[in-house]
Scaffold this motif. Structure first.
Motif, PDB file in Angstrom:
ATOM      1  N   LEU A 233       0.859  -1.185   0.000  1.00  0.00           N
ATOM      2  CA  LEU A 233       0.000   0.000   0.000  1.00  0.00           C
ATOM      3  C   LEU A 233       0.891   1.230   0.000  1.00  0.00           C
ATOM      4  CD1 LEU A 233      -2.627  -1.003   2.746  1.00  0.00           C
ATOM      5  CD2 LEU A 233      -2.939  -1.124   0.273  1.00  0.00           C
ATOM      6  N   GLY A 234       0.524   2.238  -0.797  1.00  0.00           N
ATOM      7  CA  GLY A 234       1.324   3.452  -0.861  1.00  0.00           C
ATOM      8  C   GLY A 234       0.492   4.652  -1.247  1.00  0.00           C
ATOM      9  N   GLY A 235       1.143   5.646  -1.798  1.00  0.00           N
ATOM     10  CA  GLY A 235       0.453   6.881  -2.158  1.00  0.00           C
ATOM     11  C   GLY A 235      -0.594   6.709  -3.237  1.00  0.00           C
ATOM     12  N   ASN A 236      -0.388   5.755  -4.139  1.00  0.00           N
ATOM     13  CA  ASN A 236      -1.349   5.576  -5.244  1.00  0.00           C
ATOM     14  C   ASN A 236      -2.721   5.120  -4.755  1.00  0.00           C
ATOM     15  OD1 ASN A 236       0.624   6.339  -6.989  1.00  0.00           O
ATOM     16  ND2 ASN A 236       0.860   4.358  -7.997  1.00  0.00           N
ATOM     17  N   ILE A 237      -2.742   4.298  -3.698  1.00  0.00           N
ATOM     18  CA  ILE A 237      -4.023   3.808  -3.183  1.00  0.00           C
ATOM     19  C   ILE A 237      -4.817   4.959  -2.569  1.00  0.00           C
ATOM     20  CG2 ILE A 237      -3.184   3.164  -0.887  1.00  0.00           C
ATOM     21  CD1 ILE A 237      -5.658   1.149  -3.029  1.00  0.00           C
ATOM     22  N   ILE A 238      -4.108   5.947  -1.993  1.00  0.00           N
ATOM     23  CA  ILE A 238      -4.791   7.134  -1.455  1.00  0.00           C
ATOM     24  C   ILE A 238      -5.394   7.948  -2.592  1.00  0.00           C
ATOM     25  CG2 ILE A 238      -4.469   9.276  -0.167  1.00  0.00           C
ATOM     26  CD1 ILE A 238      -2.219   7.909   1.367  1.00  0.00           C
ATOM     27  N   GLN A 252      -6.802  14.723 -11.322  1.00  0.00           N
ATOM     28  CA  GLN A 252      -7.378  15.684 -10.387  1.00  0.00           C
ATOM     29  C   GLN A 252      -7.247  15.196  -8.949  1.00  0.00           C
ATOM     30  OE1 GLN A 252     -11.352  15.920 -11.992  1.00  0.00           O
ATOM     31  NE2 GLN A 252     -10.878  17.702 -13.286  1.00  0.00           N
ATOM     32  N   ALA A 253      -7.435  13.898  -8.750  1.00  0.00           N
ATOM     33  CA  ALA A 253      -7.292  13.327  -7.409  1.00  0.00           C
ATOM     34  C   ALA A 253      -5.865  13.466  -6.896  1.00  0.00           C
ATOM     35  CB  ALA A 253      -7.706  11.857  -7.430  1.00  0.00           C
ATOM     36  N   GLU A 254      -4.887  13.291  -7.774  1.00  0.00           N
ATOM     37  CA  GLU A 254      -3.479  13.432  -7.380  1.00  0.00           C
ATOM     38  C   GLU A 254      -3.173  14.878  -6.993  1.00  0.00           C
ATOM     39  OE1 GLU A 254       0.398  12.299  -6.535  1.00  0.00           O
ATOM     40  OE2 GLU A 254      -1.360  11.037  -6.956  1.00  0.00           O
ATOM     41  N   LEU A 255      -3.700  15.831  -7.753  1.00  0.00           N
ATOM     42  CA  LEU A 255      -3.493  17.244  -7.427  1.00  0.00           C
ATOM     43  C   LEU A 255      -4.167  17.618  -6.109  1.00  0.00           C
ATOM     44  CD1 LEU A 255      -3.933  18.932 -10.931  1.00  0.00           C
ATOM     45  CD2 LEU A 255      -1.836  18.788  -9.584  1.00  0.00           C
ATOM     46  N   LEU A 256      -5.366  17.101  -5.877  1.00  0.00           N
ATOM     47  CA  LEU A 256      -6.047  17.362  -4.615  1.00  0.00           C
ATOM     48  C   LEU A 256      -5.226  16.839  -3.430  1.00  0.00           C
ATOM     49  CD1 LEU A 256      -9.766  16.499  -5.513  1.00  0.00           C
ATOM     50  CD2 LEU A 256      -8.903  18.734  -4.803  1.00  0.00           C
ATOM     51  N   LYS A 257      -4.657  15.649  -3.604  1.00  0.00           N
ATOM     52  CA  LYS A 257      -3.871  15.039  -2.514  1.00  0.00           C
ATOM     53  C   LYS A 257      -2.627  15.850  -2.215  1.00  0.00           C
ATOM     54  CE  LYS A 257      -1.140  11.617  -3.359  1.00  0.00           C
ATOM     55  NZ  LYS A 257      -0.596  10.291  -3.736  1.00  0.00           N
ATOM     56  N   THR A 258      -1.888  16.219  -3.247  1.00  0.00           N
ATOM     57  CA  THR A 258      -0.603  16.890  -3.036  1.00  0.00           C
ATOM     58  C   THR A 258      -0.748  18.352  -2.624  1.00  0.00           C
ATOM     59  OG1 THR A 258      -0.462  17.332  -5.415  1.00  0.00           O
ATOM     60  CG2 THR A 258       0.627  15.348  -4.601  1.00  0.00           C
ATOM     61  N   ARG A 259      -1.780  19.032  -3.100  1.00  0.00           N
ATOM     62  CA  ARG A 259      -1.917  20.467  -2.827  1.00  0.00           C
ATOM     63  C   ARG A 259      -2.764  20.776  -1.595  1.00  0.00           C
ATOM     64  NH1 ARG A 259      -2.697  23.641  -8.621  1.00  0.00           N
ATOM     65  NH2 ARG A 259      -0.756  22.934  -9.603  1.00  0.00           N
ATOM     66  N   PHE A 260      -3.818  19.998  -1.392  1.00  0.00           N
ATOM     67  CA  PHE A 260      -4.756  20.334  -0.318  1.00  0.00           C
ATOM     68  C   PHE A 260      -4.922  19.214   0.705  1.00  0.00           C
ATOM     69  CE2 PHE A 260      -6.125  22.379  -4.297  1.00  0.00           C
ATOM     70  CZ  PHE A 260      -6.019  23.713  -3.940  1.00  0.00           C
ATOM     71  N   GLY A 261      -4.312  18.062   0.468  1.00  0.00           N
ATOM     72  CA  GLY A 261      -4.535  16.914   1.340  1.00  0.00           C
ATOM     73  C   GLY A 261      -3.881  17.050   2.706  1.00  0.00           C
ATOM     74  N   LYS A 262      -4.569  16.544   3.733  1.00  0.00           N
ATOM     75  CA  LYS A 262      -4.041  16.487   5.099  1.00  0.00           C
ATOM     76  C   LYS A 262      -4.313  15.101   5.653  1.00  0.00           C
ATOM     77  CE  LYS A 262      -4.903  21.414   6.089  1.00  0.00           C
ATOM     78  NZ  LYS A 262      -3.506  21.843   6.281  1.00  0.00           N
ATOM     79  N   ALA A 263      -3.392  14.607   6.479  1.00  0.00           N
ATOM     80  CA  ALA A 263      -3.539  13.269   7.039  1.00  0.00           C
ATOM     81  C   ALA A 263      -4.454  13.241   8.256  1.00  0.00           C
ATOM     82  CB  ALA A 263      -2.172  12.705   7.409  1.00  0.00           C
ATOM     83  N   ILE A 264      -4.783  14.418   8.812  1.00  0.00           N
ATOM     84  CA  ILE A 264      -5.665  14.507   9.975  1.00  0.00           C
ATOM     85  C   ILE A 264      -6.844  15.401   9.599  1.00  0.00           C
ATOM     86  CG2 ILE A 264      -5.875  15.210  12.389  1.00  0.00           C
ATOM     87  CD1 ILE A 264      -2.910  14.681  12.723  1.00  0.00           C
ATOM     88  N   ALA A 265      -8.045  14.832   9.662  1.00  0.00           N
ATOM     89  CA  ALA A 265      -9.231  15.558   9.207  1.00  0.00           C
ATOM     90  C   ALA A 265      -9.522  16.776  10.073  1.00  0.00           C
ATOM     91  CB  ALA A 265     -10.441  14.616   9.195  1.00  0.00           C
ATOM     92  N   ILE A 295     -10.999  11.186   3.891  1.00  0.00           N
ATOM     93  CA  ILE A 295     -10.668  10.059   3.015  1.00  0.00           C
ATOM     94  C   ILE A 295      -9.201   9.673   3.178  1.00  0.00           C
ATOM     95  CG2 ILE A 295     -10.440   9.360   0.592  1.00  0.00           C
ATOM     96  CD1 ILE A 295     -12.836  11.216  -0.014  1.00  0.00           C
ATOM     97  N   ILE A 296      -8.326  10.676   3.208  1.00  0.00           N
ATOM     98  CA  ILE A 296      -6.890  10.411   3.347  1.00  0.00           C
ATOM     99  C   ILE A 296      -6.580   9.803   4.711  1.00  0.00           C
ATOM    100  CG2 ILE A 296      -4.607  11.499   3.463  1.00  0.00           C
ATOM    101  CD1 ILE A 296      -5.654  13.593   1.467  1.00  0.00           C
ATOM    102  N   GLU A 297      -7.182  10.349   5.764  1.00  0.00           N
ATOM    103  CA  GLU A 297      -6.916   9.866   7.116  1.00  0.00           C
ATOM    104  C   GLU A 297      -7.303   8.398   7.282  1.00  0.00           C
ATOM    105  OE1 GLU A 297      -7.855  11.105  11.772  1.00  0.00           O
ATOM    106  OE2 GLU A 297      -9.065  11.945  10.145  1.00  0.00           O
ATOM    107  N   ALA A 298      -8.437   8.003   6.700  1.00  0.00           N
ATOM    108  CA  ALA A 298      -8.898   6.620   6.827  1.00  0.00           C
ATOM    109  C   ALA A 298      -7.879   5.645   6.239  1.00  0.00           C
ATOM    110  CB  ALA A 298     -10.255   6.455   6.135  1.00  0.00           C
ATOM    111  N   ARG A 299      -7.358   5.974   5.061  1.00  0.00           N
ATOM    112  CA  ARG A 299      -6.370   5.079   4.432  1.00  0.00           C
ATOM    113  C   ARG A 299      -5.034   5.121   5.155  1.00  0.00           C
ATOM    114  NH1 ARG A 299      -6.794   0.637   1.570  1.00  0.00           N
ATOM    115  NH2 ARG A 299      -8.267   1.605   0.106  1.00  0.00           N
ATOM    116  N   MET A 300      -4.616   6.297   5.606  1.00  0.00           N
ATOM    117  CA  MET A 300      -3.341   6.400   6.318  1.00  0.00           C
ATOM    118  C   MET A 300      -3.394   5.641   7.646  1.00  0.00           C
ATOM    119  SD  MET A 300      -0.934   7.745   4.665  1.00  0.00           S
ATOM    120  CE  MET A 300       0.080   7.438   6.093  1.00  0.00           C
ATOM    121  N   GLU A 301      -4.519   5.655   8.308  1.00  0.00           N
ATOM    122  CA  GLU A 301      -4.645   4.898   9.552  1.00  0.00           C
ATOM    123  C   GLU A 301      -4.445   3.410   9.304  1.00  0.00           C
ATOM    124  OE1 GLU A 301      -8.422   5.962  11.165  1.00  0.00           O
ATOM    125  OE2 GLU A 301      -7.637   7.709  12.261  1.00  0.00           O
ATOM    126  N   GLU A 302      -4.959   2.922   8.172  1.00  0.00           N
ATOM    127  CA  GLU A 302      -4.765   1.506   7.827  1.00  0.00           C
ATOM    128  C   GLU A 302      -3.289   1.197   7.605  1.00  0.00           C
ATOM    129  OE1 GLU A 302      -6.024  -1.742   4.362  1.00  0.00           O
ATOM    130  OE2 GLU A 302      -6.674   0.346   4.218  1.00  0.00           O
TER     131      GLU A 302
END
Length: 436
Positions: A233-238, A252-265, A295-302
């Motif tokens: 599991l890595g960044g692509n699954i997020i 678009q999902a990749e840009l959202l993750k890198t520019r606006f994504g946070k690991a803690i909601a 969404i990011i936090e749920a996958r990172m917790e796993e």
């Protein structure tokens, strides 16, 4: 530049293929002379799935690095990762003849060579044999047995295996790109060389390299690697989770993750909205930053739970005084170190590959994204240094033997000379008697 030692590291990753050319300066620091990268379409979770696409990407990355450094690339140090990587601890021993005085480098090398011939599961091959602690005549806890006296030499070895077909596919891609694979190195081991300090390895540290397709783990304690693992599991699954959860395109999902994504909601502003251009003749789509972070936090917790489980299984959780070091492209996610600290209870920092870097042509190489690529170059220089050190030790060990042989020859010459003189005296005496 032709007389300088240059090392080329080739990182065949899931999201990118990167080639870095480096040399050591007069201060022992690594100077990056050239770097090239290409999009990796033929690799999935560290495993080559399309030979032609991978070969094309390797050629582009190597060509760009070669042009930047103005050198021709022939040999490369290649990284390997993937879910197929396995590790285990194996005990080995050899017996020495009692007449031998000291344990030599050759004895240690013979013990390691025996480990390379152990039986592994069908379809797997050994890629690394790393000694842990040595035991001499049942006296354990020895890090370097060379020079000690003893008849029985034992050691625990950390054996890392990889799928033979995966190794063959990587080597085939490298050959078809008109290159030679000089060495194959597990990627978390390479990353550890670029982002971990000797103090951290001595105190106890867990390296977590979050790549595009896999998350690699390497645990060190007392400057010895104790455990390795690869999580599929890595960044692509997020990115895929964001694509499906927000119903947007992959890019678009990749840009959202890198520019606006946070690991803690909870760190995201609930009132912040991002507008995404809609598809043809459709209105723009509005995305809540708080929902994106959830969404990011749920996958990172796993992912963190699996990392935590690997640390517990290794038996070194309470020995990690230096905590966790995060690196790789996935470590650049906002608030990720705080989430790791909260869930594992261990101090966490982001690892940048700049500790061993000197002046470089490309500043981009100091990003955690290139920790593995820089580490592969450092691994190449480490192998060169170890070979030179081993050569010096062998010369040092051979020295007394040569001198002893010279002494024996000298003694024989002396006795031969004395014998000749005695023979001459006897002949003279006999001659005198006859004459007299």
């Amino acid at each position: 530049m032709e007389n300088e030692r240059l090392i080329v590291g080739l990182d065949i990753g899931t999201t990118k293929i990167c080639a870095i050319i480096g040399r050591k300066n007069e201060f022992g620091k690594l100077e990056v002379l050239g770097m090239g990268k290409a999009v990796s379409d033929g690799v999935n979770r560290g495993v080559v799935t399309n030979i032609d696409k991978t070969v094309h990407a390797i050629q582009k990355a190597v060509e760009d690095a070669s042009e930047m450094a103005d050198v021709d690339i022939v040999e490369v140090i290649v990284g390997i990762a993937g879910q197929h990587i396995q590790s285990k601890i194996v005990h080995g021993s050899i017996m020495r003849t009692p007449t031998e005085d000291e344990i030599t480098v050759e004895d240690v090398r013979r013990l390691s060579s025996d480990m390379e011939n152990i039986v592994v599961p069908p379809g797997n091959s050994i890629i690394h044999v790393m000694p842990q602690d040595y035991t001499v005549d049942y006296e354990g806890g020895i890090k370097d047995p060379v020079g000690m006296s003893g008849t029985r030499l034992e050691a625990d070895f950390h054996i890392i295996t990889a799928q033979t077909t995966a190794i063959n596919n990587i080597n085939r891609c490298v050959r078809r790109a008109n290159l030679t694979s000089k060495q194959l190195i597990l990627e978390p081991l390479a990353s550890s060389l670029s982002v971990l300090s000797e103090e951290e390895k001595e105190a106890g540290v867990c390296l977590v390299d979050i790549g595009g397709g896999t998350t690699d783990i390497a645990i060190f304690y007392e400057n010895i690697i104790r455990h390795t693992a690869v999580i599929p599991l890595g960044g692509n699954i997020i990115t895929t989770d964001i694509k499906e959860g927000c119903m947007v395109m992959q890019n678009q999902a990749e840009l959202l993750k890198t520019r606006f994504g946070k690991a803690i909601a909870n760190e995201a502003n609930p009132n912040e909205i991002v507008s995404i251009p809609g598809l043809r003749n459709r209105p723009p789509k509005e995305i809540s930053i708080r929902n994106l972070a959830s969404i990011i936090e749920a996958r990172m917790e796993e992912i963190i739970e699996i990392v935590q489980n690997e640390i517990m299984q290794s038996g070194h959780y309470k020995k990690l005084a230096a905590g966790i070091v995060l690196t790789g492209g996935g470590s650049q996610l906002q608030c990720i170190s705080q989430l790791f600290e909260y869930m594992t209870g261990l101090d966490t920092r982001i690892g940048y590959p700049n500790e061993h870097l000197g002046r470089s042509v490309v500043e981009e190489v100091k990003s955690p994204m290139y920790a593995t690529s820089v580490g592969l170059v450092l691994a190449g220089f480490k192998s060169l240094d170890e070979r030179e050190e081993g050569y010096k030790k062998r010369r040092a060990n051979e020295g007394p033997i040569v001198r002893q042989e010279n002494k024996e020859l000298l003694s024989k010459d002396i006795f031969r000379s004395i014998g000749a003189k005695l023979k001459g005296l006897i002949t003279d005496d006999i001659g005198d008697d006859i004459t007299y």
